[in-house]
Write a protein that holds these residues in place. Structure first.
Motif, PDB file in Angstrom:
ATOM      1  N   TRP A  35       6.625  17.744  -7.389  1.00  0.00           N
ATOM      2  CA  TRP A  35       5.161  17.054  -7.461  1.00  0.00           C
ATOM      3  C   TRP A  35       4.464  16.787  -6.129  1.00  0.00           C
ATOM      4  CZ3 TRP A  35       3.529  16.008 -12.289  1.00  0.00           C
ATOM      5  CH2 TRP A  35       4.458  15.968 -13.319  1.00  0.00           C
ATOM      6  N   PHE A  36       3.227  16.955  -6.355  1.00  0.00           N
ATOM      7  CA  PHE A  36       2.233  16.788  -5.095  1.00  0.00           C
ATOM      8  C   PHE A  36       1.027  15.842  -5.696  1.00  0.00           C
ATOM      9  CE2 PHE A  36       3.723  19.809  -1.684  1.00  0.00           C
ATOM     10  CZ  PHE A  36       4.670  20.502  -2.230  1.00  0.00           C
ATOM     11  N   ARG A  37       0.375  15.356  -4.803  1.00  0.00           N
ATOM     12  CA  ARG A  37      -0.791  14.699  -5.204  1.00  0.00           C
ATOM     13  C   ARG A  37      -1.774  14.472  -4.202  1.00  0.00           C
ATOM     14  NH1 ARG A  37       1.656   8.327  -4.432  1.00  0.00           N
ATOM     15  NH2 ARG A  37       1.538   8.415  -2.233  1.00  0.00           N
ATOM     16  N   ARG A  38      -3.052  14.689  -4.731  1.00  0.00           N
ATOM     17  CA  ARG A  38      -4.232  14.564  -3.829  1.00  0.00           C
ATOM     18  C   ARG A  38      -5.057  13.328  -4.172  1.00  0.00           C
ATOM     19  NH1 ARG A  38      -6.983  18.761  -1.304  1.00  0.00           N
ATOM     20  NH2 ARG A  38      -5.966  20.432  -2.417  1.00  0.00           N
ATOM     21  N   ALA A  39      -5.278  12.533  -3.271  1.00  0.00           N
ATOM     22  CA  ALA A  39      -5.942  11.133  -3.472  1.00  0.00           C
ATOM     23  C   ALA A  39      -7.510  11.538  -2.866  1.00  0.00           C
ATOM     24  CB  ALA A  39      -5.659  10.312  -2.586  1.00  0.00           C
ATOM     25  N   PRO A  40      -8.502  10.801  -3.686  1.00  0.00           N
ATOM     26  CA  PRO A  40      -9.839  11.024  -3.263  1.00  0.00           C
ATOM     27  C   PRO A  40     -10.050  11.107  -1.915  1.00  0.00           C
ATOM     28  CG  PRO A  40      -9.710   9.488  -5.197  1.00  0.00           C
ATOM     29  CD  PRO A  40      -8.217   9.736  -4.568  1.00  0.00           C
ATOM     30  N   GLY A  41     -10.679  12.139  -1.352  1.00  0.00           N
ATOM     31  CA  GLY A  41     -10.980  12.440   0.040  1.00  0.00           C
ATOM     32  C   GLY A  41     -10.021  12.641   1.026  1.00  0.00           C
ATOM     33  N   LYS A  42      -8.740  13.071   0.430  1.00  0.00           N
ATOM     34  CA  LYS A  42      -7.337  13.401   1.230  1.00  0.00           C
ATOM     35  C   LYS A  42      -6.926  14.651   1.050  1.00  0.00           C
ATOM     36  CE  LYS A  42      -6.204   8.543   2.133  1.00  0.00           C
ATOM     37  NZ  LYS A  42      -4.925   7.599   1.849  1.00  0.00           N
ATOM     38  N   GLU A  43      -6.049  14.978   1.612  1.00  0.00           N
ATOM     39  CA  GLU A  43      -5.495  16.235   1.731  1.00  0.00           C
ATOM     40  C   GLU A  43      -4.259  16.155   0.567  1.00  0.00           C
ATOM     41  OE1 GLU A  43      -7.862  18.098   4.241  1.00  0.00           O
ATOM     42  OE2 GLU A  43      -6.195  19.187   3.445  1.00  0.00           O
ATOM     43  N   ARG A  44      -3.853  17.269   0.213  1.00  0.00           N
ATOM     44  CA  ARG A  44      -2.864  17.354  -0.835  1.00  0.00           C
ATOM     45  C   ARG A  44      -1.340  16.706  -0.212  1.00  0.00           C
ATOM     46  NH1 ARG A  44      -1.879  22.860  -3.702  1.00  0.00           N
ATOM     47  NH2 ARG A  44      -2.132  23.629  -1.380  1.00  0.00           N
ATOM     48  N   LEU A  85       3.868   0.722  -9.377  1.00  0.00           N
ATOM     49  CA  LEU A  85       2.553   1.471  -8.778  1.00  0.00           C
ATOM     50  C   LEU A  85       1.745   0.566  -8.064  1.00  0.00           C
ATOM     51  CD1 LEU A  85       2.084   3.733 -11.897  1.00  0.00           C
ATOM     52  CD2 LEU A  85       2.295   4.497  -9.654  1.00  0.00           C
ATOM     53  N   LYS A  86       0.946   1.069  -7.072  1.00  0.00           N
ATOM     54  CA  LYS A  86      -0.009   0.742  -6.230  1.00  0.00           C
ATOM     55  C   LYS A  86      -1.330   1.311  -6.111  1.00  0.00           C
ATOM     56  CE  LYS A  86       3.875  -0.258  -2.744  1.00  0.00           C
ATOM     57  NZ  LYS A  86       4.298  -0.157  -1.561  1.00  0.00           N
ATOM     58  N   PRO A  87      -2.351   0.556  -5.848  1.00  0.00           N
ATOM     59  CA  PRO A  87      -3.655   1.330  -5.674  1.00  0.00           C
ATOM     60  C   PRO A  87      -3.619   2.644  -4.923  1.00  0.00           C
ATOM     61  CG  PRO A  87      -3.942  -1.063  -5.640  1.00  0.00           C
ATOM     62  CD  PRO A  87      -2.463  -0.783  -5.619  1.00  0.00           C
ATOM     63  N   GLU A  88      -2.722   2.589  -3.767  1.00  0.00           N
ATOM     64  CA  GLU A  88      -2.800   3.924  -3.021  1.00  0.00           C
ATOM     65  C   GLU A  88      -2.186   4.868  -3.668  1.00  0.00           C
ATOM     66  OE1 GLU A  88      -1.777   0.705  -2.242  1.00  0.00           O
ATOM     67  OE2 GLU A  88      -0.187   0.664  -0.882  1.00  0.00           O
ATOM     68  N   ASP A  89      -1.306   4.922  -4.948  1.00  0.00           N
ATOM     69  CA  ASP A  89      -0.834   6.056  -5.461  1.00  0.00           C
ATOM     70  C   ASP A  89      -2.026   6.590  -6.435  1.00  0.00           C
ATOM     71  OD1 ASP A  89       1.871   3.748  -6.017  1.00  0.00           O
ATOM     72  OD2 ASP A  89       1.954   5.342  -4.709  1.00  0.00           O
ATOM     73  N   VAL A 122      -3.971   9.848 -12.163  1.00  0.00           N
ATOM     74  CA  VAL A 122      -3.189   8.654 -12.330  1.00  0.00           C
ATOM     75  C   VAL A 122      -4.086   7.733 -11.409  1.00  0.00           C
ATOM     76  CG1 VAL A 122      -1.491   7.115 -11.589  1.00  0.00           C
ATOM     77  CG2 VAL A 122      -0.831   9.536 -12.382  1.00  0.00           C
ATOM     78  N   THR A 123      -4.663   6.549 -11.947  1.00  0.00           N
ATOM     79  CA  THR A 123      -5.556   5.604 -11.558  1.00  0.00           C
ATOM     80  C   THR A 123      -4.904   4.293 -11.572  1.00  0.00           C
ATOM     81  OG1 THR A 123      -7.466   6.842 -12.123  1.00  0.00           O
ATOM     82  CG2 THR A 123      -8.146   4.704 -11.262  1.00  0.00           C
ATOM     83  N   VAL A 124      -4.550   3.581 -10.552  1.00  0.00           N
ATOM     84  CA  VAL A 124      -4.041   2.274 -10.296  1.00  0.00           C
ATOM     85  C   VAL A 124      -4.951   1.447  -9.873  1.00  0.00           C
ATOM     86  CG1 VAL A 124      -2.060   0.842  -9.586  1.00  0.00           C
ATOM     87  CG2 VAL A 124      -1.739   3.406  -9.800  1.00  0.00           C
ATOM     88  N   SER A 125      -5.271   0.379 -10.629  1.00  0.00           N
ATOM     89  CA  SER A 125      -6.310  -0.520 -10.239  1.00  0.00           C
ATOM     90  C   SER A 125      -5.479  -1.730  -9.644  1.00  0.00           C
ATOM     91  CB  SER A 125      -7.154  -1.119 -11.400  1.00  0.00           C
ATOM     92  OG  SER A 125      -6.279  -1.681 -12.421  1.00  0.00           O
ATOM     93  N   SER A 126      -6.307  -2.588  -8.807  1.00  0.00           N
ATOM     94  CA  SER A 126      -5.671  -3.843  -8.137  1.00  0.00           C
ATOM     95  C   SER A 126      -5.817  -5.124  -8.898  1.00  0.00           C
ATOM     96  CB  SER A 126      -6.287  -3.764  -6.478  1.00  0.00           C
ATOM     97  OG  SER A 126      -7.723  -3.933  -6.839  1.00  0.00           O
TER      98      SER A 126
END
Length: 126
Positions: A35-44, A85-89, A122-126
């Motif tokens: 599994w890889f992930r790409r957060a908004p504005g960040k690298e994979r 899960l955390k918002p940074e996920d 995946v969207t994690v809200s605070s």
């Protein structure tokens, strides 16, 4: 080989989610899955990977103790159980599969994986 990721969604911080990645086609040659992930504005980013037998796993430090990768070979499916899960996920999560064996251990770089799924958000809200 085709990979289909599913299971993403919107949830609050502290919640759990399980992602699935179903493989189809000529799956007999698959060795590592990841599994890889790409957060908004960040690298994979590498998240987790598992060997063919499932005996060996690898995790990025930020998810150790919270995420668990597994695979069911008869079903040609890989899973990522995500707890606490955390918002940074928050990210689009991609599954990947590779056919080469590396004696140095489970690979963490994207170029080691030949096949990729379409991603699930995946969207994690605070």
């Amino acid at each position: 080989v085709q990979l289909q990721a599913s299971g993403g969604g919107l949830l609050q911080s502290g919640g759990s989610l399980r992602l699935s990645c179903a493989a189809s086609g000529r799956t007999g040659g698959i060795h590592y899955m990841a599994w890889f992930r790409r957060a908004p504005g960040k690298e994979r980013e590498f998240v987790a990977a598992i060997s063919r037998s499932g005996d060996s796993t690898s995790y990025v430090d930020s998810v150790k103790g919270r995420f668990t990768i597994s695979r069911d070979n008869p079903k040609n499916t890989m899973y990522l159980q995500m707890d606490s899960l955390k918002p940074e996920d928050t990210a689009v999560y991609y599954c990947a599969a590779g056919t080469s064996y590396y004696p140095t251990g489970i690979p963490r770089i994207p170029t080691r994986y030949r096949y990729w799924g379409q991603g699930t958000l995946v969207t994690v809200s605070s």
